[in-house]
Design an enzyme around this catalytic site. Structure first.
Site, short mmCIF file in Angstrom:
data_model
loop_
_atom_site.label_atom_id
_atom_site.label_comp_id
_atom_site.label_asym_id
_atom_site.label_seq_id
_atom_site.Cartn_x
_atom_site.Cartn_y
_atom_site.Cartn_z
N CYS A 1 -1.68 -3.33 6.35
CA CYS A 1 -0.24 -3.74 5.50
C CYS A 1 0.80 -2.89 5.82
O CYS A 1 1.89 -3.10 5.56
CB CYS A 1 -0.73 -3.18 4.09
SG CYS A 1 -2.23 -4.28 3.41
N LYS B 1 7.78 -5.91 -3.52
CA LYS B 1 6.80 -6.49 -3.76
C LYS B 1 6.47 -7.00 -5.31
O LYS B 1 5.64 -7.69 -5.89
CB LYS B 1 5.39 -5.41 -3.58
CG LYS B 1 5.24 -5.42 -2.07
CD LYS B 1 4.09 -4.33 -1.86
CE LYS B 1 3.91 -4.22 -0.03
NZ LYS B 1 4.96 -3.44 0.44
N GLU C 1 3.71 7.72 -2.75
CA GLU C 1 4.90 7.42 -1.92
C GLU C 1 5.89 8.20 -2.47
O GLU C 1 6.67 8.87 -1.81
CB GLU C 1 5.13 5.78 -2.01
CG GLU C 1 6.49 5.63 -1.34
CD GLU C 1 6.47 3.88 -1.19
OE1 GLU C 1 5.67 3.30 -1.87
OE2 GLU C 1 7.16 3.59 -0.37
N PHE D 1 -4.16 0.52 4.76
CA PHE D 1 -5.66 1.04 4.68
C PHE D 1 -6.00 1.74 6.06
O PHE D 1 -5.29 1.54 7.06
CB PHE D 1 -6.62 -0.23 4.88
CG PHE D 1 -7.07 -0.74 3.54
CD1 PHE D 1 -6.43 -0.21 2.33
CD2 PHE D 1 -8.04 -1.57 3.50
CE1 PHE D 1 -7.00 -0.75 1.06
CE2 PHE D 1 -8.45 -2.08 2.33
CZ PHE D 1 -8.19 -1.73 1.24
N HIS E 1 2.25 -8.80 -2.97
CA HIS E 1 1.86 -7.77 -1.58
C HIS E 1 1.37 -8.83 -0.54
O HIS E 1 0.59 -9.49 -0.42
CB HIS E 1 0.79 -6.68 -2.07
CG HIS E 1 0.53 -5.87 -0.64
ND1 HIS E 1 1.13 -5.97 0.59
CD2 HIS E 1 0.00 -4.71 -0.82
CE1 HIS E 1 0.73 -5.05 1.28
NE2 HIS E 1 0.13 -4.33 0.64
N HIS F 1 7.11 1.07 0.12
CA HIS F 1 5.88 0.12 0.09
C HIS F 1 5.62 -0.44 -1.11
O HIS F 1 5.23 -1.33 -1.38
CB HIS F 1 4.80 1.00 0.75
CG HIS F 1 3.68 0.49 1.27
ND1 HIS F 1 3.53 -0.74 2.13
CD2 HIS F 1 2.30 0.37 0.72
CE1 HIS F 1 2.40 -1.22 2.21
NE2 HIS F 1 1.53 -0.52 1.30
#
Lengths: 362, 418
Positions: B166, B327, B308, B393, B332, B297
């Site tokens: 991502c 998002k 974050e 990830f 996402h 993010h």
């Protein structure tokens, strides 16, 4: 390439159908006729009816490389890559004094075709048959992401440098080399472990046979190989080779002529870099012997007068690991002080050409 | 560090998204705070408790691409090629042979051609391994996603996919910029693409990471992500090359940074993200005070958002710039997410506005005081430097930094240690 920008390969690790280590690879390269070892016993029924042969890394068990704790949910792609990284770290530690801080700043550039295809298919089957998430084990979901192997290596060995995965079919590992070299030259990384990985699975094997890109006489293999890439210089580890050139380019024309022209451009640039470095090409390791792209590659190399060795004949069709096997083979076979030209064409149109200059004392 | 002699500017942008196709429609959608979230149509989601996704409804690549044969490529490659075509058209660049020879496409993805893998899985279950379609098997190699873009545009330069999940588009944009800085190319296209699919949806559900409704990044009641799709691509160009042809310059790519948590496969690490921010600043020749906007993010999972904010607090402290999550509108989009973020940042700089976080009712008090999450709709603000987050990830963090282009020294030059 200026001296300041020169990059060296300090060490190599390899697991393939030929076995573990450079000596096993070298022996198989010199005598590729040896029979491959077959599929892992637990999957044998899923290969029934598959044309041609397959060969796993013989007797591969991840606990021969790392402690058992935490290995239960790892997919085979991740296990093979982790084993290669573990071997490389161990070997380089023995040859050079690498401090913990230096390892902590080490990054990874891992080549793959599509990650662990089997993990994706198996998860999808669990979803379909379980009608939702009832059968899904959340611990194996990350195995379906293509960066799983590189990230797990970082977790196991605390490598906090740039962690990357590159996908470019059979030239993935050479793309990883180009990417990692640029990261180091542009100041984003210090040491990169660079290579590729591919797992043998019934899913991949059937896909390859049904596509018919690879001749049936070529067995389907698997494996992982990594090289340690570092700036050449006073503080560096002893080198086994220098990266004299690594060109990754593309053929937008989806024809044999287009691919030949693209690879020839990459080869010519790589040869020009070798000439500028005073390196003569003594050995060629083509990536497409025994495939539908063999003629395209041969045509691009018709002006290169040097011995050819077919790496795929020794390690089998091994997708994202192929380029890494070629890099390992260059170190295994290259004569000190000479250049080894590595080439590859992928069906996507990606092409690559690299030259390693083998160290005098490799 | 020393600022490189060659500077990289953004001269074209293209995207296919759930809130609009092409940079203008997309930007209007962002400014209006549109939601692209809808009931899943691309696969039968009847077995799942949550059936929302950010799908691109009615995506018709044939209306956009001019070169590629769509049958040769999967849906994710279609997103990449369409976004690349839109970006190149937007740049007004007429690729001559010299430029074409070194220009390439670097595209990030999380799941690659996952819908095609799903098709193969059904064939495997229904008819056994020997019934797999060779045509579908051809499409699943992830490298095809960049290859489709390069084929569409007729590029001969380095073309590769970076599947670092991502944060992948930021990796791609950063590496493409490095190619230009290193003198290997004058023009590159870079971004990300992904497709909504069954096993990504189910996988995130199994982790308990999918929202029970719309995504609510930074809200105290946020409950997770909504999986989404699309393609987002930038044309990056060496500054002098762009100036010679009188190109429209959206913004300058000042630099980027990478870090790796080396900690846990799915749980993010605030210290490592803070390291990534600092590396991005150093690489860009800016200091924290230079940053006017952060495109977060901002996935909307309970864990991501607090991690974050913890990370940005470590760098920015109480002087925290506005930070929003697109998002909230797109869902996402996985490997494309930081590509969309890059477009949002460039337009925020050019049009002087802050993209909103929609669906934000009550900011989580755990974030502390003094951060504007832009929860009341887009608003006007001068943005000279925008910071674009991408985390993934495996702890693969990547942050790009965009600055207002000034005909002279770059933003931040001379203001901070380099």
């Amino acid at each position: 390439m200026s001296a300041a920008a020169e990059l060296q390969i300090s060490d190599v690790s390899v697991l393939s159908a030929a076995g573990v280590g450079l000596d096993a690879l070298r022996a198989r390269l010199r005598e590729p006729g040896a029979a491959p070892g077959g599929a892992p016993a637990e999957d044998i029924t899923q290969y029934e009816g598959l044309p041609g042969q397959v060969a796993a890394v013989p007797d591969f068990t991840i606990t021969d490389y790392v402690p058992r704790k935490g290995t239960k949910n790892l997919d085979r792609t991740t296990k093979l890559g982790l084993a290669a990284a573990t071997l490389l770290k161990r070997s380089l530690d023995e040859r050079a004094e690498i401090g913990e801080a230096s390892w902590a700043s080490t990054g990874i550039a891992m080549g793959t075709v599509v990650g662990s295809l089997r993990s994706s298919v198996d998860l999808d089957i669990d979803i379909i048959e379980g009608k939702g998430t009832d059968l899904v084990n959340p611990a194996v979901f990350p195995n379906t992401t293509m960066n799983c192997c590189a990230s797990q290596i970082a977790i196991w060995h605390s490598f906090r440098g740039p962690n990357s995965t590159l996908a470019n079919g059979t030239v993935s590992a050479l793309s990883a080399l180009a990417y990692a070299a640029r990261l180091i030259r542009c100041g984003h990384a210090e040491r990169m472990l660079v290579g590729g990985v591919e797992e043998l699975s019934p899913h991949t094997a059937w896909g390859i046979r049904l596509k018919k890109e690879v001749q049936e006489s070529v067995f389907i293999g698997e494996g992982a190989a990594l090289v340690a890439l570092e700036p050449a210089g006073a503080d560096a580890s002893p080198a086994v080779a220098t990266v004299t050139a690594c060109e990754v380019m593309f053929a937008p024309e989806r024809t044999q002529a287009g691919r030949t022209a693209a690879l020839r451009r990459a080869v010519d640039r790589a040869r020009a870099a070798a000439e500028a470095a005073g390196t003569g090409i003594d050995l060629v390791l083509p990536g497409n012997v025994g495939t539908a792209l063999q003629t395209a590659e041969e045509s691009a190399l018709d002006h290169v007068d040097a011995e050819r060795v077919d790496v795929r004949a020794a390690v089998g069709e091994c997708g994202g690991a192929l380029g890494a096997m070629q890099l390992a083979a260059a170190v295994a076979l290259g004569r000190p002080g000479t250049g080894v030209l590595i080439t590859g064409v992928d069906e996507s149109g990606a092409v690559a050409a690299a030259v390693l200059t083998i160290e005098e004392h490799a | 560090m020393t600022r490189p002699a060659r500077r990289v500017v953004v001269t074209g942008m293209g995207c296919v998204s759930s809130i609009g196709t092409g940079v203008e429609e997309f930007t209007e959608g962002i400014k209006a705070g549109l939601s692209g979230v809808s009931e899943i149509a691309s696969f039968d989601a009847g077995d799942f408790p949550v059936r929302l996704a950010g799908e691109v409804q009615g995506f018709d690549p044939a209306a956009i691409v001019r070169t590629i044969d769509l049958d040769d490529w999967g849906r994710t490659a279609h997103f990449a090629a369409a976004a690349a075509r839109l970006a190149m058209d937007d740049s007004g660049l007429e690729l001559d042979e010299e430029t074409r020879a070194t220009a390439g496409a670097i595209i990030g993805t999380t799941n690659g051609e996952a819908p095609s893998v799903d098709t193969l899985t059904h064939q495997w279950l229904d008819g056994g391994p020997s019934t797999l379609s060779a045509d579908v098997a051809h499409r699943i190699s992830a490298g095809n996603i960049a290859a489709a873009a390069a084929t569409e545009l007729g590029l001969y330069g380095e073309t590769v996919v970076i599947p670092t999940a991502c944060s992948a588009a930021n990796y791609a944009i950063g590496s493409a910029a490095d190619k230009i800085i290193a003198g290997e190319a004058d023009v590159m296209v870079a971004g990300g693409a992904d497709s909504v699919n069954r096993f990504t949806h189910a996988g995130f559900l199994s982790l308990g990471a999918v929202a029970d409704g719309v995504p609510r990044p930074f809200d105290q009641d946020r409950s997770g992500i909504v999986t989404a799709e699309g393609g987002a691509v930038l044309v990056l160009e060496e500054l002098e090359h762009a100036k010679r042809r009188g190109a429209h310059i959206y913004a300058e790519l000042l630099g980027y940074g990478l870090s790796c948590d080396a900690h846990h496969i799915v749980h993010p690490d605030a210290e490592s993200i803070a390291t990534c921010i600092r590396r991005a600043h150093a690489n860009s020749g800016i200091v924290a005070e230079d940053v006017d906007y952060i495109c977060a993010h901002g996935t909307g999972t309970p864990t991501n958002d607090i991690t974050e904010v913890t990370a940005t607090r470590l760098v920015f402290g109480d002087e925290h710039p506005p930070m929003s999550s697109i998002k909230s509108m797109l869902g996402h989009t996985m490997g494309a997410a930081s590509g969309f973020g890059a477009i949002a940042c460039c337009k925020a700089i050019e049009d002087a506005f802050l993209p909103p976080t929609i669906n934000l009712r009550t900011v989580d008090p755990a974030f502390g005081e003094g951060i504007d999450f832009v929860g009341n709709g887009a608003k006007g603000a001068a943005v000279r430097v925008a910071q674009n987050h991408g985390f993934a990830f495996g702890g693969n963090n990547a942050i790009t930094i965009f600055g207002a282009y000034a005909d002279g020294e770059p933003v931040g030059a001379g203001e901070g240690p380099r």
